[in-house]
Scaffold this motif. Sequence first.
Motif, short mmCIF file in Angstrom:
data_model
loop_
_atom_site.label_atom_id
_atom_site.label_comp_id
_atom_site.label_asym_id
_atom_site.label_seq_id
_atom_site.Cartn_x
_atom_site.Cartn_y
_atom_site.Cartn_z
N GLN B 6 0.84 -1.19 0.00
CA GLN B 6 0.00 0.00 0.00
C GLN B 6 0.88 1.25 0.00
O GLN B 6 1.92 1.28 0.66
N GLN B 11 -0.43 9.76 5.10
CA GLN B 11 -0.88 10.91 4.31
C GLN B 11 -1.58 11.89 5.22
O GLN B 11 -2.46 11.49 5.99
N LEU B 21 -5.87 6.50 -2.13
CA LEU B 21 -5.03 5.52 -1.47
C LEU B 21 -4.83 4.36 -2.43
O LEU B 21 -5.79 3.88 -3.04
N THR B 76 -7.50 1.09 -6.06
CA THR B 76 -7.45 2.37 -5.36
C THR B 76 -8.74 2.67 -4.62
O THR B 76 -9.83 2.23 -5.03
N THR B 108 -2.47 2.42 5.24
CA THR B 108 -2.15 3.83 5.03
C THR B 108 -2.78 4.59 6.16
O THR B 108 -3.99 4.51 6.39
N LEU B 110 -4.13 7.82 7.43
CA LEU B 110 -4.65 9.08 6.89
C LEU B 110 -5.03 10.01 8.02
O LEU B 110 -5.75 9.62 8.93
#
Lengths: 116, 113
Positions: B6, B11, B21, B76, B108, B110
């Motif tokens: 990933q 982020q 993502l 995505t 990820t 975020l």
Amino acid sequence: AQTVTQSQPEMSVQEAETVTLSCTYDTSESDYYLFWYKQPPSRQMILVIRQEAYKQQNATENRFSVNFQKAAKSFSLKISDSQLGDAAMYFCAYNWPQGGSEKLVFGKGTKLTVNP
Amino acid sequence: EPEVTQTPSHQVTQMGQEVILRCVPISNHLYFYWYRQILGQKVEFLVSFYNNEISEKSEIFDDQFSVERPDGSNFTLKIRSTKLEDSAMYFCASSGGREETQYFGPGTRLLVL
């Protein structure tokens, strides 16, 4: 709706000892899958063990084994000879792909601390 | 051993901005998933994807979310206009079949400010 309950928010064990993490679930289905995932501080989700409900034999993976009690809807994880690297959050999960949904339903997790 | 990857790992974005993502599932897998985990909470299912279409989505997956497999390798998740409450860890997972084990990527993280 299916639910997964982990009643122990935190557990601790001494290195080299054995610990059992509890999980119960609610479903009206007879054929489904159960999982234990480990989430170390890095937060990656790592599969520990998987159990098919139609199998009576409890799954084992090296030091990890489960006690699957289908009638009681219980799926506990036993970690033998605990190691420092076993310290993590452990999530129990359920899915029922045979019913058309592969989504995993997770419990809230148990934080395992391993003391040296 | 093949694994799900990933990007990005972290982020940070401003509220109202769009984020994408990215995930690269295990190469021979056919079923793809997104989950999220708000800090300190359990992992929640967002969406499943097979044969170039959504097969299931949760109540969380509203019109602000979309998924796409733009080529043969990437998968995505787009959040069109991020909200503060979208701050979470987002996990991609893939499996070789409907009854196969789902393998997760590293996530990820975020953060929406």
